[in-house]
Design a protein around this motif. Sequence first.
Motif, PDB file in Angstrom:
ATOM      1  N   TYR A  25       0.783  -0.821   0.267  1.00 43.63           N
ATOM      2  CA  TYR A  25       0.013   0.046  -0.084  1.00 43.63           C
ATOM      3  C   TYR A  25       0.434   0.809   0.224  1.00 43.63           C
ATOM      4  CZ  TYR A  25      -3.606   3.577   1.651  1.00 43.63           C
ATOM      5  OH  TYR A  25      -4.370   4.594   1.829  1.00 43.63           O
ATOM      6  N   CYS A  26       1.960   1.152   0.657  1.00 44.70           N
ATOM      7  CA  CYS A  26       2.911   2.534   0.644  1.00 44.70           C
ATOM      8  C   CYS A  26       3.633   2.865  -1.272  1.00 44.70           C
ATOM      9  CB  CYS A  26       3.741   2.293   1.958  1.00 44.70           C
ATOM     10  SG  CYS A  26       3.366   2.305   3.625  1.00 44.70           S
ATOM     11  N   ARG A  27       3.665   2.011  -1.415  1.00 46.07           N
ATOM     12  CA  ARG A  27       4.782   1.470  -2.423  1.00 46.07           C
ATOM     13  C   ARG A  27       3.743   2.028  -3.474  1.00 46.07           C
ATOM     14  NH1 ARG A  27       6.872  -3.827  -3.545  1.00 46.07           N
ATOM     15  NH2 ARG A  27       8.420  -3.984  -2.047  1.00 46.07           N
ATOM     16  N   VAL A  28       2.255   1.921  -3.826  1.00 43.15           N
ATOM     17  CA  VAL A  28       0.785   2.473  -4.215  1.00 43.15           C
ATOM     18  C   VAL A  28       1.469   4.183  -3.997  1.00 43.15           C
ATOM     19  CG1 VAL A  28      -1.319   2.904  -4.906  1.00 43.15           C
ATOM     20  CG2 VAL A  28       0.311   0.532  -4.875  1.00 43.15           C
ATOM     21  N   THR A  29       1.438   4.624  -2.846  1.00 40.28           N
ATOM     22  CA  THR A  29       1.101   5.929  -1.865  1.00 40.28           C
ATOM     23  C   THR A  29       2.084   6.401  -2.632  1.00 40.28           C
ATOM     24  OG1 THR A  29       1.390   5.444   0.428  1.00 40.28           O
ATOM     25  CG2 THR A  29      -0.932   5.051  -0.958  1.00 40.28           C
ATOM     26  N   GLY A  30       3.272   5.875  -2.221  1.00 39.49           N
ATOM     27  CA  GLY A  30       4.683   6.504  -2.360  1.00 39.49           C
ATOM     28  C   GLY A  30       5.190   7.339  -0.900  1.00 39.49           C
ATOM     29  N   HIS A  31       4.196   7.581  -0.058  1.00 45.59           N
ATOM     30  CA  HIS A  31       4.197   7.457   1.554  1.00 45.59           C
ATOM     31  C   HIS A  31       4.683   6.598   2.197  1.00 45.59           C
ATOM     32  CE1 HIS A  31       0.711   9.958   0.323  1.00 45.59           C
ATOM     33  NE2 HIS A  31       1.961  11.028   0.137  1.00 45.59           N
ATOM     34  N   GLY A  32       5.798   5.707   1.719  1.00 49.08           N
ATOM     35  CA  GLY A  32       6.668   4.756   2.817  1.00 49.08           C
ATOM     36  C   GLY A  32       7.363   5.228   3.848  1.00 49.08           C
ATOM     37  N   GLU A  33       8.089   6.430   3.409  1.00 45.47           N
ATOM     38  CA  GLU A  33       9.202   6.680   4.642  1.00 45.47           C
ATOM     39  C   GLU A  33       8.351   8.037   5.555  1.00 45.47           C
ATOM     40  OE1 GLU A  33      12.890   6.512   4.927  1.00 45.47           O
ATOM     41  OE2 GLU A  33      12.554   5.421   3.601  1.00 45.47           O
ATOM     42  N   ILE A  34       7.227   8.125   5.474  1.00 44.95           N
ATOM     43  CA  ILE A  34       6.135   8.337   6.199  1.00 44.95           C
ATOM     44  C   ILE A  34       6.105   7.707   7.140  1.00 44.95           C
ATOM     45  CG2 ILE A  34       4.275  10.029   6.537  1.00 44.95           C
ATOM     46  CD1 ILE A  34       5.062  11.527   4.157  1.00 44.95           C
TER      47      ILE A  34
END
Length: 186
Positions: free
Chosen positions: A17-26
């Motif tokens: 899910y984080c890969r899709v949204t691009g907010h993995g670091e957060i």
Amino acid sequence: MNRSIVITRYATALVKYCRVTGHGEIVCSEAETLERALFQVPELRRMVTAADDVVSPFDKKKLLQTALGNKMSQELSRFLTLLNENSRMSLVEDILRSFITLYRRSIGIRKAHLTTVSEPSERLLQRLKDLVRQKTGDDVIFEVEVDPNLIGGFVLDLDEFLMDASVKHQLDQIREQFIERNRRII
């Protein structure tokens, strides 16, 4: 279903899910904060993992949001809602820990625990980073602990790999050898 399988499936789903949204670091940063809070505050852990009839799912999520300073990413908020809906909040600490590890691996970073007798030099840290990169192809982030009981050397704990190059460990091995030899003599 097996507890570890459930933990891994939820953690993997959050990574995707984080890969899709691009907010993995957060999300990873928030997960680290929550995981640390759950570990350091046993009462918080008890409240969050309690049965739904003791603490409502809404209150559990609110407690975690408060632990983050009332700033929570949409991704983590939705994920916690999913855990609540599926009655999996009792696994939240393990799921977050697993997510952190899986997310870091997915971007080529590993976390290692380094114990030394004193603060490690930059040279030692760089040599260990190079060793890990050579063996795994990943970069490494060190969590450093100082333990004077080691007498000298260091202990590197990286996932399932443990390198104990401490003087204390070497002395313990020598002691065990003497004990074993004395057993054979008697």
